[in-house]
Design a protein around this motif. Structure first.
Motif, PDB file in Angstrom:
ATOM      1  N   ASN A  54      23.465  11.706  -7.519  1.00 50.42           N
ATOM      2  CA  ASN A  54      22.625  12.128  -6.223  1.00 50.42           C
ATOM      3  C   ASN A  54      21.370  11.554  -6.386  1.00 50.42           C
ATOM      4  OD1 ASN A  54      24.979  12.683  -4.640  1.00 50.42           O
ATOM      5  ND2 ASN A  54      24.662  14.893  -5.305  1.00 50.42           N
ATOM      6  N   VAL A  55      20.691  10.826  -5.509  1.00 54.36           N
ATOM      7  CA  VAL A  55      19.336  10.395  -5.753  1.00 54.36           C
ATOM      8  C   VAL A  55      18.562  10.736  -4.406  1.00 54.36           C
ATOM      9  CG1 VAL A  55      17.852   8.567  -6.430  1.00 54.36           C
ATOM     10  CG2 VAL A  55      20.143   8.667  -7.332  1.00 54.36           C
ATOM     11  N   SER A  56      17.445  11.236  -4.668  1.00 61.64           N
ATOM     12  CA  SER A  56      16.402  11.636  -3.572  1.00 61.64           C
ATOM     13  C   SER A  56      15.134  11.115  -3.844  1.00 61.64           C
ATOM     14  CB  SER A  56      16.329  13.131  -3.264  1.00 61.64           C
ATOM     15  OG  SER A  56      15.348  13.395  -2.261  1.00 61.64           O
ATOM     16  N   MET A  57      14.717  10.185  -2.864  1.00 65.18           N
ATOM     17  CA  MET A  57      13.581   9.538  -3.145  1.00 65.18           C
ATOM     18  C   MET A  57      12.540   9.572  -1.754  1.00 65.18           C
ATOM     19  SD  MET A  57      14.692   5.612  -4.339  1.00 65.18           S
ATOM     20  CE  MET A  57      15.486   5.340  -2.736  1.00 65.18           C
ATOM     21  N   LYS A  58      10.995   9.741  -2.002  1.00 69.25           N
ATOM     22  CA  LYS A  58      10.284  10.023  -1.148  1.00 69.25           C
ATOM     23  C   LYS A  58       9.104   9.050  -1.223  1.00 69.25           C
ATOM     24  CE  LYS A  58       9.651  13.918   0.654  1.00 69.25           C
ATOM     25  NZ  LYS A  58       9.403  15.439   0.873  1.00 69.25           N
ATOM     26  N   PHE A  59       8.772   8.335   0.111  1.00 68.89           N
ATOM     27  CA  PHE A  59       7.873   7.262  -0.179  1.00 68.89           C
ATOM     28  C   PHE A  59       6.821   7.881   1.151  1.00 68.89           C
ATOM     29  CE2 PHE A  59      11.533   5.280  -1.601  1.00 68.89           C
ATOM     30  CZ  PHE A  59      11.021   4.804  -2.877  1.00 68.89           C
ATOM     31  N   SER A  60       5.733   7.312   0.886  1.00 69.92           N
ATOM     32  CA  SER A  60       4.593   7.383   2.165  1.00 69.92           C
ATOM     33  C   SER A  60       4.223   5.525   2.320  1.00 69.92           C
ATOM     34  CB  SER A  60       3.067   7.831   1.393  1.00 69.92           C
ATOM     35  OG  SER A  60       2.320   7.936   2.258  1.00 69.92           O
ATOM     36  N   VAL A  61       4.607   5.505   3.670  1.00 69.08           N
ATOM     37  CA  VAL A  61       4.365   3.785   3.854  1.00 69.08           C
ATOM     38  C   VAL A  61       3.459   3.893   5.171  1.00 69.08           C
ATOM     39  CG1 VAL A  61       6.642   3.525   3.269  1.00 69.08           C
ATOM     40  CG2 VAL A  61       6.163   4.236   5.807  1.00 69.08           C
ATOM     41  N   GLN A  62       2.648   2.497   5.028  1.00 68.43           N
ATOM     42  CA  GLN A  62       1.902   2.327   6.212  1.00 68.43           C
ATOM     43  C   GLN A  62       2.762   2.629   7.665  1.00 68.43           C
ATOM     44  OE1 GLN A  62      -1.183  -0.799   5.622  1.00 68.43           O
ATOM     45  NE2 GLN A  62       0.203  -1.631   4.348  1.00 68.43           N
ATOM     46  N   SER A  63       1.813   3.184   8.627  1.00 74.82           N
ATOM     47  CA  SER A  63       2.380   3.296  10.059  1.00 74.82           C
ATOM     48  C   SER A  63       2.624   2.107  10.792  1.00 74.82           C
ATOM     49  CB  SER A  63       1.261   4.361  10.817  1.00 74.82           C
ATOM     50  OG  SER A  63       0.154   3.673  10.889  1.00 74.82           O
ATOM     51  N   THR A  64       1.957   0.952  10.322  1.00 72.47           N
ATOM     52  CA  THR A  64       2.095  -0.433  11.064  1.00 72.47           C
ATOM     53  C   THR A  64       3.273  -0.986  10.561  1.00 72.47           C
ATOM     54  OG1 THR A  64       0.799  -1.381   9.462  1.00 72.47           O
ATOM     55  CG2 THR A  64      -0.298  -0.447  11.532  1.00 72.47           C
ATOM     56  N   LEU A  65       3.847  -0.744   9.308  1.00 69.95           N
ATOM     57  CA  LEU A  65       5.041  -1.321   8.910  1.00 69.95           C
ATOM     58  C   LEU A  65       6.152  -0.243   8.670  1.00 69.95           C
ATOM     59  CD1 LEU A  65       3.652  -3.005   5.643  1.00 69.95           C
ATOM     60  CD2 LEU A  65       4.236  -4.185   7.765  1.00 69.95           C
ATOM     61  N   TYR A  66       6.210   0.871   9.480  1.00 64.62           N
ATOM     62  CA  TYR A  66       7.306   1.811   9.574  1.00 64.62           C
ATOM     63  C   TYR A  66       8.339   1.321  10.330  1.00 64.62           C
ATOM     64  CZ  TYR A  66       9.569   6.000  11.017  1.00 64.62           C
ATOM     65  OH  TYR A  66      10.465   7.036  11.147  1.00 64.62           O
ATOM     66  N   PRO A  67       8.049   0.681  11.556  1.00 65.36           N
ATOM     67  CA  PRO A  67       9.317   0.247  12.208  1.00 65.36           C
ATOM     68  C   PRO A  67      10.015  -0.766  11.552  1.00 65.36           C
ATOM     69  CG  PRO A  67       7.330   0.345  13.525  1.00 65.36           C
ATOM     70  CD  PRO A  67       6.827   0.503  12.204  1.00 65.36           C
ATOM     71  N   GLN A  68       9.646  -1.620  10.664  1.00 62.26           N
ATOM     72  CA  GLN A  68      10.336  -2.620   9.837  1.00 62.26           C
ATOM     73  C   GLN A  68      10.856  -2.028   8.708  1.00 62.26           C
ATOM     74  OE1 GLN A  68       7.759  -5.568   8.105  1.00 62.26           O
ATOM     75  NE2 GLN A  68       9.590  -6.385   6.719  1.00 62.26           N
ATOM     76  N   ILE A  69      10.683  -0.825   8.178  1.00 61.38           N
ATOM     77  CA  ILE A  69      11.186  -0.281   7.305  1.00 61.38           C
ATOM     78  C   ILE A  69      12.194   0.728   7.727  1.00 61.38           C
ATOM     79  CG2 ILE A  69      10.873   1.624   5.204  1.00 61.38           C
ATOM     80  CD1 ILE A  69       7.960   0.476   4.865  1.00 61.38           C
ATOM     81  N   GLU A  70      12.020   1.316   8.930  1.00 64.77           N
ATOM     82  CA  GLU A  70      13.006   2.196   9.494  1.00 64.77           C
ATOM     83  C   GLU A  70      14.232   1.141   9.749  1.00 64.77           C
ATOM     84  OE1 GLU A  70      13.629   4.797  13.527  1.00 64.77           O
ATOM     85  OE2 GLU A  70      11.795   3.580  13.186  1.00 64.77           O
ATOM     86  N   ARG A  83       0.857  -0.997   0.014  1.00 66.14           N
ATOM     87  CA  ARG A  83       0.107  -0.164  -0.067  1.00 66.14           C
ATOM     88  C   ARG A  83       0.739   1.271   0.007  1.00 66.14           C
ATOM     89  NH1 ARG A  83      -4.477   0.060   4.387  1.00 66.14           N
ATOM     90  NH2 ARG A  83      -4.879   1.891   3.429  1.00 66.14           N
ATOM     91  N   SER A  84       2.282   1.318  -0.028  1.00 68.50           N
ATOM     92  CA  SER A  84       2.925   2.154  -0.095  1.00 68.50           C
ATOM     93  C   SER A  84       2.982   2.925  -1.717  1.00 68.50           C
ATOM     94  CB  SER A  84       4.391   1.977   0.271  1.00 68.50           C
ATOM     95  OG  SER A  84       4.879   1.078  -0.898  1.00 68.50           O
ATOM     96  N   SER A  85       3.430   4.089  -1.336  1.00 69.63           N
ATOM     97  CA  SER A  85       3.415   4.938  -2.778  1.00 69.63           C
ATOM     98  C   SER A  85       4.587   5.658  -2.733  1.00 69.63           C
ATOM     99  CB  SER A  85       1.990   5.714  -2.920  1.00 69.63           C
ATOM    100  OG  SER A  85       1.842   6.669  -1.617  1.00 69.63           O
ATOM    101  N   SER A  86       5.046   5.814  -4.064  1.00 65.93           N
ATOM    102  CA  SER A  86       6.183   6.793  -4.336  1.00 65.93           C
ATOM    103  C   SER A  86       5.712   8.388  -4.542  1.00 65.93           C
ATOM    104  CB  SER A  86       7.022   6.378  -5.531  1.00 65.93           C
ATOM    105  OG  SER A  86       7.938   7.178  -5.761  1.00 65.93           O
TER     106      SER A  86
END
Length: 244
Positions: A124-140, A107-110
């Motif tokens: 140099n590459v800059s990326m921004k994503f919107s991720v589910q709060s429930t999966l945020y700790p795992q992604i972090e 359900r994430s989006s770029s």
């Protein structure tokens, strides 16, 4: 005489319900005057190990227990994470990270990817994503360890946390009160016959419905922010990083 009694009855009902509506609107106004929330930040500079992150963005020692938010009810947080790392091939890493985040959180989006030339075939590459709060700790956690596992270097890991619990709960309460006022006004309008009374009730109803629309928009925005967190990843060629 019968007509005068009926008119007096409706007038008394009108006054009574308008007083109730006024009380409800006053309650909505007082609820909206409370604090919207607090913001905390935490940053980790490589090569130090990331400190243990608490629910409000501050850091603490593993030996110091923290009070659970369950003791004080649900907590609504808005979080954003920025990760800066130096890697050998920024374009390959960008593709790998994008694929991993998409697979981990369907359900994430770029939000966007920018490439800036930093030299011969270097970007140099800059990326921004919107991720589910429930999966945020795992992604972090994955991003915090990624650079070292790819022979790169974690330059910075920074998290902002905003506690919007008071704002969220107060907004829900105001919306509930306004909907109660709306129901009462609609009931009164259906029993009102005189032109003057109808105009008075409709004016109140229009004002209440306008407030409901604004508060619903604010609540929906809050819901989106506490459900999805923003993750920003900045990549730079490892050759452009000054040796420490």
């Amino acid at each position: 005489m019968i007509r005068l009694r009926i008119h007096g009855y409706h007038f008394a009902c009108l006054i009574g319900i308008l007083i109730i509506v006024a009380v409800l609107l006053a309650a909505c106004g007082s609820a909206g005057s409370s604090s919207a929330g607090t913001t905390t930040t935490g940053s980790i500079n490589a090569p130090d190990q990331p400190a243990h992150s608490t629910s409000n963005g501050s850091t603490s020692s593993p030996n110091q227990p923290n009070k659970s938010s369950a003791d004080i009810g649900p907590q609504y947080l808005i979080k954003s994470l920025q990760v800066d790392m130096a890697v050998k091939d920024t374009q390959k890493v960008a593709a790998d990270l994008q694929a991993w985040i998409s697979a981990t959180d369907p359900r994430s989006s770029s939000i966007g990817i920018d490439y800036t030339q930093a030299g011969d075939n270097l970007y140099n590459v800059s990326m921004k994503f919107s991720v589910q709060s429930t999966l945020y700790p795992q992604i972090e956690q994955y991003l915090a360890n990624y650079a070292s596992q790819q022979n790169g270097k974690l330059l910075n890991l920074h998290q902002d946390t905003q506690d919007v619990t008071n704002d969220y709960i107060d907004t829900q309460s105001r919306l509930k009160n306004l909907r109660t006022a709306q129901t009462r006004l609609l009931t009164l309008l259906s029993h009102t016959n005189t032109v003057g009374d109808i105009i008075t009730v409709q004016t109140q109803l229009t004002d209440v419905e306008g407030q409901i629309e604004q508060i619903e928009e604010h609540l929906n925005a809050l819901q989106g922010q506490v459900t999805f967190y923003t993750v920003t990843i900045n990549l730079q060629p490892i050759s452009s990083v000054a040796p420490t």
